[in-house]
Design a protein around this motif. Sequence first.
Motif, PDB file in Angstrom:
ATOM      1  N   TYR A  42       0.869  -1.178   0.000  1.00  0.00           N
ATOM      2  CA  TYR A  42       0.000   0.000   0.000  1.00  0.00           C
ATOM      3  C   TYR A  42       0.908   1.232   0.000  1.00  0.00           C
ATOM      4  N   PRO A  43       0.385   2.395  -0.388  1.00  0.00           N
ATOM      5  CA  PRO A  43       1.237   3.588  -0.428  1.00  0.00           C
ATOM      6  C   PRO A  43       1.895   3.889   0.922  1.00  0.00           C
ATOM      7  N   SER A  44       1.176   3.613   2.011  1.00  0.00           N
ATOM      8  CA  SER A  44       1.738   3.878   3.334  1.00  0.00           C
ATOM      9  C   SER A  44       0.858   3.232   4.384  1.00  0.00           C
ATOM     10  N   THR A  45       1.328   3.265   5.632  1.00  0.00           N
ATOM     11  CA  THR A  45       0.472   2.816   6.734  1.00  0.00           C
ATOM     12  C   THR A  45      -0.647   3.844   6.881  1.00  0.00           C
ATOM     13  N   LYS A  46      -1.634   3.528   7.696  1.00  0.00           N
ATOM     14  CA  LYS A  46      -2.762   4.440   7.899  1.00  0.00           C
ATOM     15  C   LYS A  46      -2.854   4.804   9.380  1.00  0.00           C
ATOM     16  N   ASP A  47      -3.163   6.075   9.627  1.00  0.00           N
ATOM     17  CA  ASP A  47      -3.390   6.516  11.003  1.00  0.00           C
ATOM     18  C   ASP A  47      -4.874   6.326  11.340  1.00  0.00           C
ATOM     19  N   GLU A  48      -5.266   6.750  12.548  1.00  0.00           N
ATOM     20  CA  GLU A  48      -6.653   6.517  12.976  1.00  0.00           C
ATOM     21  C   GLU A  48      -7.668   7.207  12.073  1.00  0.00           C
ATOM     22  N   LYS A  49      -7.370   8.422  11.632  1.00  0.00           N
ATOM     23  CA  LYS A  49      -8.307   9.131  10.755  1.00  0.00           C
ATOM     24  C   LYS A  49      -8.443   8.403   9.410  1.00  0.00           C
ATOM     25  N   GLN A  50      -7.312   7.977   8.854  1.00  0.00           N
ATOM     26  CA  GLN A  50      -7.352   7.250   7.574  1.00  0.00           C
ATOM     27  C   GLN A  50      -8.077   5.909   7.732  1.00  0.00           C
ATOM     28  N   THR A  51      -7.951   5.300   8.892  1.00  0.00           N
ATOM     29  CA  THR A  51      -8.671   4.055   9.161  1.00  0.00           C
ATOM     30  C   THR A  51     -10.174   4.322   9.193  1.00  0.00           C
ATOM     31  N   MET A  52     -10.584   5.405   9.836  1.00  0.00           N
ATOM     32  CA  MET A  52     -12.021   5.754   9.856  1.00  0.00           C
ATOM     33  C   MET A  52     -12.514   6.076   8.442  1.00  0.00           C
ATOM     34  N   ASP A  53     -11.679   6.729   7.630  1.00  0.00           N
ATOM     35  CA  ASP A  53     -12.043   6.997   6.229  1.00  0.00           C
ATOM     36  C   ASP A  53     -12.257   5.678   5.481  1.00  0.00           C
ATOM     37  N   TRP A  54     -11.395   4.710   5.748  1.00  0.00           N
ATOM     38  CA  TRP A  54     -11.491   3.379   5.130  1.00  0.00           C
ATOM     39  C   TRP A  54     -12.819   2.724   5.500  1.00  0.00           C
ATOM     40  N   ILE A  55     -13.157   2.811   6.785  1.00  0.00           N
ATOM     41  CA  ILE A  55     -14.424   2.225   7.254  1.00  0.00           C
ATOM     42  C   ILE A  55     -15.606   2.932   6.587  1.00  0.00           C
ATOM     43  N   GLU A  56     -15.560   4.257   6.487  1.00  0.00           N
ATOM     44  CA  GLU A  56     -16.645   5.002   5.822  1.00  0.00           C
ATOM     45  C   GLU A  56     -16.764   4.600   4.351  1.00  0.00           C
ATOM     46  N   TRP A  57     -15.616   4.435   3.669  1.00  0.00           N
ATOM     47  CA  TRP A  57     -15.611   3.990   2.275  1.00  0.00           C
ATOM     48  C   TRP A  57     -16.299   2.626   2.176  1.00  0.00           C
ATOM     49  N   THR A  58     -15.970   1.738   3.126  1.00  0.00           N
ATOM     50  CA  THR A  58     -16.569   0.399   3.140  1.00  0.00           C
ATOM     51  C   THR A  58     -18.073   0.475   3.383  1.00  0.00           C
ATOM     52  N   LEU A  59     -18.495   1.275   4.364  1.00  0.00           N
ATOM     53  CA  LEU A  59     -19.932   1.408   4.657  1.00  0.00           C
ATOM     54  C   LEU A  59     -20.673   1.993   3.451  1.00  0.00           C
ATOM     55  N   ASN A  60     -20.043   2.929   2.737  1.00  0.00           N
ATOM     56  CA  ASN A  60     -20.646   3.483   1.518  1.00  0.00           C
ATOM     57  C   ASN A  60     -20.774   2.411   0.436  1.00  0.00           C
ATOM     58  N   ASN A  61     -19.770   1.529   0.336  1.00  0.00           N
ATOM     59  CA  ASN A  61     -19.859   0.437  -0.638  1.00  0.00           C
ATOM     60  C   ASN A  61     -21.021  -0.494  -0.302  1.00  0.00           C
ATOM     61  N   TYR A  62     -21.233  -0.775   0.978  1.00  0.00           N
ATOM     62  CA  TYR A  62     -22.382  -1.604   1.369  1.00  0.00           C
ATOM     63  C   TYR A  62     -23.666  -0.944   0.872  1.00  0.00           C
ATOM     64  N   GLU A  63     -23.749   0.364   1.093  1.00  0.00           N
ATOM     65  CA  GLU A  63     -24.935   1.128   0.738  1.00  0.00           C
ATOM     66  C   GLU A  63     -25.137   1.188  -0.778  1.00  0.00           C
ATOM     67  N   ASP A  64     -24.056   1.491  -1.502  1.00  0.00           N
ATOM     68  CA  ASP A  64     -24.151   1.739  -2.949  1.00  0.00           C
ATOM     69  C   ASP A  64     -24.127   0.465  -3.794  1.00  0.00           C
ATOM     70  N   TYR A  65     -23.386  -0.545  -3.340  1.00  0.00           N
ATOM     71  CA  TYR A  65     -23.180  -1.743  -4.166  1.00  0.00           C
ATOM     72  C   TYR A  65     -23.671  -3.032  -3.501  1.00  0.00           C
ATOM     73  N   GLY A  66     -24.003  -2.964  -2.221  1.00  0.00           N
ATOM     74  CA  GLY A  66     -24.427  -4.169  -1.523  1.00  0.00           C
ATOM     75  C   GLY A  66     -23.287  -5.096  -1.140  1.00  0.00           C
ATOM     76  N   VAL A  67     -22.070  -4.657  -1.382  1.00  0.00           N
ATOM     77  CA  VAL A  67     -20.879  -5.432  -1.021  1.00  0.00           C
ATOM     78  C   VAL A  67     -19.811  -4.484  -0.496  1.00  0.00           C
ATOM     79  N   GLY A  68     -18.749  -5.064  -0.018  1.00  0.00           N
ATOM     80  CA  GLY A  68     -17.621  -4.296   0.487  1.00  0.00           C
ATOM     81  C   GLY A  68     -16.677  -5.246   1.187  1.00  0.00           C
ATOM     82  N   LEU A  69     -15.680  -4.699   1.852  1.00  0.00           N
ATOM     83  CA  LEU A  69     -14.797  -5.546   2.639  1.00  0.00           C
ATOM     84  C   LEU A  69     -15.524  -5.962   3.909  1.00  0.00           C
ATOM     85  N   TRP A  70     -15.323  -7.209   4.295  1.00  0.00           N
ATOM     86  CA  TRP A  70     -15.940  -7.733   5.502  1.00  0.00           C
ATOM     87  C   TRP A  70     -14.851  -8.085   6.506  1.00  0.00           C
ATOM     88  N   ILE A  71     -15.184  -7.986   7.768  1.00  0.00           N
ATOM     89  CA  ILE A  71     -14.254  -8.375   8.824  1.00  0.00           C
ATOM     90  C   ILE A  71     -14.209  -9.900   8.870  1.00  0.00           C
TER      91      ILE A  71
END
Length: 173
Positions: free
Chosen positions: A37-66
């Motif tokens: 990956y380009p770099s490690t992620k800090d807490e804010k970038q991790t929350m952005d990642w989670i928001e991106w994932t939640l948006n994918n659930y909403e928009d596409y019905g899929v996303g990364l799962w734990i």
Amino acid sequence: MKMSVIITERLNLRKMKREDANFLQEIFSDPVAMKYYPSTKDEKQTMDWIEWTLNNYEDYGVGLWIVEDKVTGEFLGQCGIVPQEVDDEIVMEIGYLFARRAWGNGYATEAASACKHYGFEQLNLSKIVSLPDVNNIPSTKVAERIGMKVEKTIHKWGKDVLVYSVSREGEIK
């Protein structure tokens, strides 16, 4: 409530929640796990990642799962189906990223294989891709183990990535 999406022999794949940030930080703060990956992620970038994932659930019905150990509930990583752009087209990618302590146990292959079957059988996708860095041998091996073949190399995320793919024909009997 677990919100399981997929259950395999050893794994439970469930929807990601904002409360998973600490689990994800184990991976995102590890320079070895994040090598491709380009770099490690800090807490804010991790929350952005989670928001991106939640948006994918909403928009596409899929996303990364734990991904958790089915018996103990221990966090192992993330794996799922995410929309990606390849050659100006949105395609569905199986992505996976696991905590280093979980490497070498076949979890990525087991989870990715389950996601492939889910994509074909539940989502009726005609083709699924995986986009590992050209130098990420462990990730390319996972793609190959689940039946994917290299189509081409593209430049994405500022680097060369392989486009592995598998089509539904030949998968569903």
